[in-house]
Design a protein around this motif. Sequence first.
Motif, PDB file in Angstrom:
ATOM      1  N   LEU A  58      31.127  43.162  12.601  1.00 18.64           N
ATOM      2  CA  LEU A  58      31.679  42.977  11.256  1.00 18.64           C
ATOM      3  C   LEU A  58      31.862  44.305  10.535  1.00 18.64           C
ATOM      4  O   LEU A  58      32.860  44.506   9.824  1.00 18.64           O
ATOM      5  CB  LEU A  58      30.780  42.051  10.434  1.00 18.64           C
ATOM      6  CG  LEU A  58      30.874  40.572  10.766  1.00 18.64           C
ATOM      7  CD1 LEU A  58      29.808  39.803  10.004  1.00 18.64           C
ATOM      8  CD2 LEU A  58      32.248  40.028  10.446  1.00 18.64           C
ATOM      9  N   ASP A  59      30.925  45.224  10.704  1.00 17.49           N
ATOM     10  CA  ASP A  59      31.066  46.545  10.094  1.00 17.49           C
ATOM     11  C   ASP A  59      32.281  47.283  10.659  1.00 17.49           C
ATOM     12  O   ASP A  59      33.030  47.933   9.923  1.00 17.49           O
ATOM     13  CB  ASP A  59      29.802  47.378  10.308  1.00 17.49           C
ATOM     14  CG  ASP A  59      28.632  46.898   9.480  1.00 17.49           C
ATOM     15  OD1 ASP A  59      28.868  46.170   8.479  1.00 17.49           O
ATOM     16  OD2 ASP A  59      27.477  47.231   9.833  1.00 17.49           O
ATOM     17  N   GLU A  60      32.469  47.182  11.984  1.00 19.38           N
ATOM     18  CA  GLU A  60      33.637  47.817  12.603  1.00 19.38           C
ATOM     19  C   GLU A  60      34.938  47.186  12.099  1.00 19.38           C
ATOM     20  O   GLU A  60      35.907  47.889  11.825  1.00 19.38           O
ATOM     21  CB  GLU A  60      33.551  47.704  14.121  1.00 19.38           C
ATOM     22  CG  GLU A  60      32.468  48.562  14.737  1.00 19.38           C
ATOM     23  CD  GLU A  60      32.290  48.324  16.219  1.00 19.38           C
ATOM     24  OE1 GLU A  60      33.009  47.474  16.807  1.00 19.38           O
ATOM     25  OE2 GLU A  60      31.423  48.984  16.806  1.00 19.38           O
ATOM     26  N   MET A  61      34.949  45.861  11.975  1.00 15.17           N
ATOM     27  CA  MET A  61      36.141  45.187  11.469  1.00 15.17           C
ATOM     28  C   MET A  61      36.416  45.585  10.030  1.00 15.17           C
ATOM     29  O   MET A  61      37.583  45.768   9.638  1.00 15.17           O
ATOM     30  CB  MET A  61      35.982  43.668  11.573  1.00 15.17           C
ATOM     31  CG  MET A  61      36.165  43.129  12.959  1.00 15.17           C
ATOM     32  SD  MET A  61      35.919  41.349  13.072  1.00 15.17           S
ATOM     33  CE  MET A  61      37.094  40.715  11.927  1.00 15.17           C
ATOM     34  N   ASP A  62      35.378  45.747   9.230  1.00 14.32           N
ATOM     35  CA  ASP A  62      35.538  46.150   7.845  1.00 14.32           C
ATOM     36  C   ASP A  62      36.180  47.527   7.757  1.00 14.32           C
ATOM     37  O   ASP A  62      37.126  47.731   6.972  1.00 14.32           O
ATOM     38  CB  ASP A  62      34.183  46.143   7.139  1.00 14.32           C
ATOM     39  CG  ASP A  62      34.291  46.429   5.665  1.00 14.32           C
ATOM     40  OD1 ASP A  62      35.222  45.880   5.026  1.00 14.32           O
ATOM     41  OD2 ASP A  62      33.445  47.181   5.136  1.00 14.32           O
ATOM     42  N   SER A  63      35.711  48.458   8.575  1.00 17.93           N
ATOM     43  CA  SER A  63      36.304  49.800   8.555  1.00 17.93           C
ATOM     44  C   SER A  63      37.747  49.769   9.076  1.00 17.93           C
ATOM     45  O   SER A  63      38.615  50.483   8.557  1.00 17.93           O
ATOM     46  CB  SER A  63      35.456  50.780   9.360  1.00 17.93           C
ATOM     47  OG  SER A  63      35.461  50.431  10.725  1.00 17.93           O
ATOM     48  N   ASP A  64      38.012  48.936  10.077  1.00 21.92           N
ATOM     49  CA  ASP A  64      39.388  48.803  10.583  1.00 21.92           C
ATOM     50  C   ASP A  64      40.314  48.233   9.514  1.00 21.92           C
ATOM     51  O   ASP A  64      41.441  48.712   9.330  1.00 21.92           O
ATOM     52  CB  ASP A  64      39.426  47.902  11.822  1.00 21.92           C
ATOM     53  CG  ASP A  64      38.821  48.565  13.040  1.00 21.92           C
ATOM     54  OD1 ASP A  64      38.643  49.795  13.020  1.00 21.92           O
ATOM     55  OD2 ASP A  64      38.524  47.833  14.009  1.00 21.92           O
ATOM     56  N   PHE A  65      39.850  47.213   8.796  1.00 22.79           N
ATOM     57  CA  PHE A  65      40.675  46.631   7.730  1.00 22.79           C
ATOM     58  C   PHE A  65      40.898  47.637   6.603  1.00 22.79           C
ATOM     59  O   PHE A  65      41.980  47.679   6.007  1.00 22.79           O
ATOM     60  CB  PHE A  65      40.043  45.353   7.182  1.00 22.79           C
ATOM     61  CG  PHE A  65      40.274  44.154   8.040  1.00 22.79           C
ATOM     62  CD1 PHE A  65      41.534  43.827   8.513  1.00 22.79           C
ATOM     63  CD2 PHE A  65      39.213  43.332   8.385  1.00 22.79           C
ATOM     64  CE1 PHE A  65      41.745  42.719   9.306  1.00 22.79           C
ATOM     65  CE2 PHE A  65      39.408  42.214   9.175  1.00 22.79           C
ATOM     66  CZ  PHE A  65      40.682  41.914   9.634  1.00 22.79           C
ATOM     67  N   ASP A  66      39.881  48.437   6.290  1.00 20.07           N
ATOM     68  CA  ASP A  66      40.060  49.452   5.253  1.00 20.07           C
ATOM     69  C   ASP A  66      41.120  50.461   5.657  1.00 20.07           C
ATOM     70  O   ASP A  66      41.981  50.830   4.850  1.00 20.07           O
ATOM     71  CB  ASP A  66      38.737  50.166   4.975  1.00 20.07           C
ATOM     72  CG  ASP A  66      37.775  49.334   4.162  1.00 20.07           C
ATOM     73  OD1 ASP A  66      38.223  48.336   3.545  1.00 20.07           O
ATOM     74  OD2 ASP A  66      36.570  49.671   4.145  1.00 20.07           O
ATOM     75  N   SER A  67      41.068  50.924   6.903  1.00 24.49           N
ATOM     76  CA  SER A  67      42.058  51.910   7.348  1.00 24.49           C
ATOM     77  C   SER A  67      43.453  51.291   7.407  1.00 24.49           C
ATOM     78  O   SER A  67      44.448  51.939   7.058  1.00 24.49           O
ATOM     79  CB  SER A  67      41.672  52.489   8.705  1.00 24.49           C
ATOM     80  OG  SER A  67      41.717  51.494   9.705  1.00 24.49           O
ATOM     81  N   THR A  68      43.538  50.026   7.831  1.00 24.14           N
ATOM     82  CA  THR A  68      44.828  49.351   7.874  1.00 24.14           C
ATOM     83  C   THR A  68      45.372  49.147   6.464  1.00 24.14           C
ATOM     84  O   THR A  68      46.577  49.298   6.228  1.00 24.14           O
ATOM     85  CB  THR A  68      44.697  47.986   8.582  1.00 24.14           C
ATOM     86  OG1 THR A  68      44.162  48.197   9.880  1.00 24.14           O
ATOM     87  CG2 THR A  68      46.032  47.299   8.704  1.00 24.14           C
TER      88      THR A  68
END
Length: 112
Positions: A58-68
């Motif tokens: 979930l933390d990785e997905m959160d950072s991916d969504f932020d960058s996207t």
Amino acid sequence: MRRANLGEAASGNYVASGYSVYEEENEHLQEGLRAKVSALKSLSIDIGTEVKYQNKMLDEMDSDFDSTGGLLGATIGRVKKLSRGSQTKLLCYMLLFCLFVFFVLYWFIKLR
């Protein structure tokens, strides 16, 4: 004295009295309880490991969504710049091209 005398004389009755049967039953129940406790322990450890893994994901997905989100924000800003200018035809062609690419990818994925 009398107690000791009864105990020695009744040693055969001591075993036959059922005390050892209760003791064996208690040991059997204790083993069953020990097995259940160890199963619960291993299950709780597995659940803890899975929770840690899911939190990491979930933390990785959160950072991916932020960058996207940042990338999309910058792209929308560029599209707005294009729409403000007199290049509306170019913007229209670009949007049509994007839609075309989207449908081709959709068609390709669906046939797969």
